[in-house]
Enzyme design. Structure first.
Site, short mmCIF file in Angstrom:
data_model
loop_
_atom_site.label_atom_id
_atom_site.label_comp_id
_atom_site.label_asym_id
_atom_site.label_seq_id
_atom_site.Cartn_x
_atom_site.Cartn_y
_atom_site.Cartn_z
N LYS A 143 5.60 -0.78 9.55
CA LYS A 143 4.64 -0.74 8.45
C LYS A 143 3.80 -2.01 8.51
O LYS A 143 4.30 -3.08 8.90
CB LYS A 143 5.40 -0.67 7.12
CG LYS A 143 4.52 -0.60 5.89
CD LYS A 143 3.79 0.72 5.78
CE LYS A 143 2.85 0.75 4.57
NZ LYS A 143 1.98 1.93 4.61
N CYS B 122 -7.02 -0.84 5.84
CA CYS B 122 -6.30 -0.22 4.71
C CYS B 122 -7.26 -0.07 3.53
O CYS B 122 -7.83 -1.06 3.07
CB CYS B 122 -5.09 -1.06 4.31
SG CYS B 122 -4.24 -0.33 2.88
C1 SIN Z 1 -1.09 2.03 2.65
O1 SIN Z 1 0.02 1.47 2.69
O2 SIN Z 1 -1.80 1.96 1.64
C2 SIN Z 1 -1.57 2.82 3.81
C3 SIN Z 1 -1.70 2.02 5.04
C4 SIN Z 1 -3.09 1.85 5.51
O3 SIN Z 1 -3.99 2.53 5.05
O4 SIN Z 1 -3.33 1.03 6.39
#
Ligand code: SIN
Length: 312
Positions: free
Chosen positions: A48, A131
């Site tokens: 992540k 993001c």
């Molecule tokens: C998120 O965690 O909001 C999604 C990840 C991303 O859009 O990079």
């Protein structure tokens, strides 16, 4: 785990035993989730996107499955970069590359994290410039000057294969401008696309948006975005230096989707929504379907297909 040799590929000269890995999206925040990916048929383990400090992410409801995909505004829930630094050695025991995704809330944050992971055994670094789900923080990928400034700093901080995750572009002039910038830096790869940010899904029954963060604006994922992902991969493959690999992302649910991304120019693909919806079995299934399709079409290797989209 034995994988069909026909699917061997590489990103930034790091060998991948198959073509399909997870995206830095769902089910890759915790140690348990990352080990599950490690034990699966995924070509690599992608973390992540991490921030300096741990984050709970955005308020619930922040994810909704839709007929052809999903909308989400997760807000980068993650353990904080120090936890992923500690995890890298044990994740590498799965004998596949570990891709650390970094998503600082500022350039200084990204500098700190790139430096830190440069000192780790992580195989590849993916800096997330796209993001859409952090309130008040515009997507770096849409600010071309900031992309250039960031790459100037970040590329000087590591010898590891460094890539960036881009937002979807929709105008040919933007492909030209972004590619011109990227070609001036020693990056190893791009990942394209992130979700289509700031979309709105309304539930007519409740008369509300289906997710809460950012007033309901969230990233659209899944089958809805595949044509846009394919277009971004193909447009960048036509414009980037040959040594910049492309990781295709967006709406990959089956072997045919992966095959189309290969034709467009992707050296590997990442799956998010199908992984979220179906679990880690999706990697084996998509890889197997892709291998069967290659065999049926008479290709000996995925490498024969990458970037070979035929012109009329
Ligand atoms: C998120 O965690 O909001 C999604 C990840 C991303 O859009 O990079």
């Amino acid at each position: 785990m034995t994988r069909p040799t026909t699917l061997q590929s590489s990103i930034g000269q790091v060998t991948l035993d198959s073509y399909v890995m997870n995206a830095s999206g769902p089910r890759c925040s915790s140690a348990e989730e990352l080990h599950l990916i490690g034990r699966s048929n995924a070509a690599a383990i992608v973390t992540k996107s991490c921030t300096i400090l741990p984050r709970e992410g955005n308020a619930e409801p922040r994810y909704r499955d839709l007929e052809l995909g999903a909308i989400q505004s997760m807000g980068l829930p993650n353990l904080g970069y120090n936890a992923y630094l500690d995890l890298v050695p044990e994740l590498l025991e799965h004998n596949k590359p570990v891709v650390v995704s970094i998503s600082g809330l500022s350039l200084a944050d990204n500098e700190t994290m790139v430096k830190a992971f440069d000192g780790s055994d992580a195989s590849l670094l993916e800096v997330n410039f796209s993001c859409p789900n952090i309130a008040g923080k515009p997507q770096t990928a849409y600010d071309f000057e900031q992309v250039e400034n960031s790459l100037t700093r970040l590329c000087s901080l590591t010898d590891k294969p460094l890539g960036i995750k881009l937002a979807p572009y929709f105008d040919m002039s933007h492909f030209d401008s972004m590619a011109e910038i990227l070609n001036r830096f020693p990056i190893a790869f791009i990942s394209t696309i992130n979700s289509i940010g700031n979309t709105l899904i309304i539930d007519p029954q409740t008369e509300r948006a289906v997710i809460k963060p950012k007033g309901g604006f969230g990233g659209l994922c899944g089958q809805y975005v595949k044509p846009i992902g394919l277009a971004n991969v193909h447009a960048f493959r036509q414009r980037l230096r040959d040594d910049i690999d492309i990781v295709g992302v967006g709406g990959i649910y089956n072997g045919t989707d992966a095959f189309e991304y290969a034709l467009a120019g992707a050296s590997a693909v990442q799956v998010a929504t199908s992984f979220q919806q179906q679990g880690e079995g999706c990697f084996q299934r998509i890889n197997d379907e892709l291998a069967a399709l290659l065999e049926a079409k008479g290709y000996a290797s995925i490498k024969e297909v990458i970037g070979q989209l035929k012109a009329f």
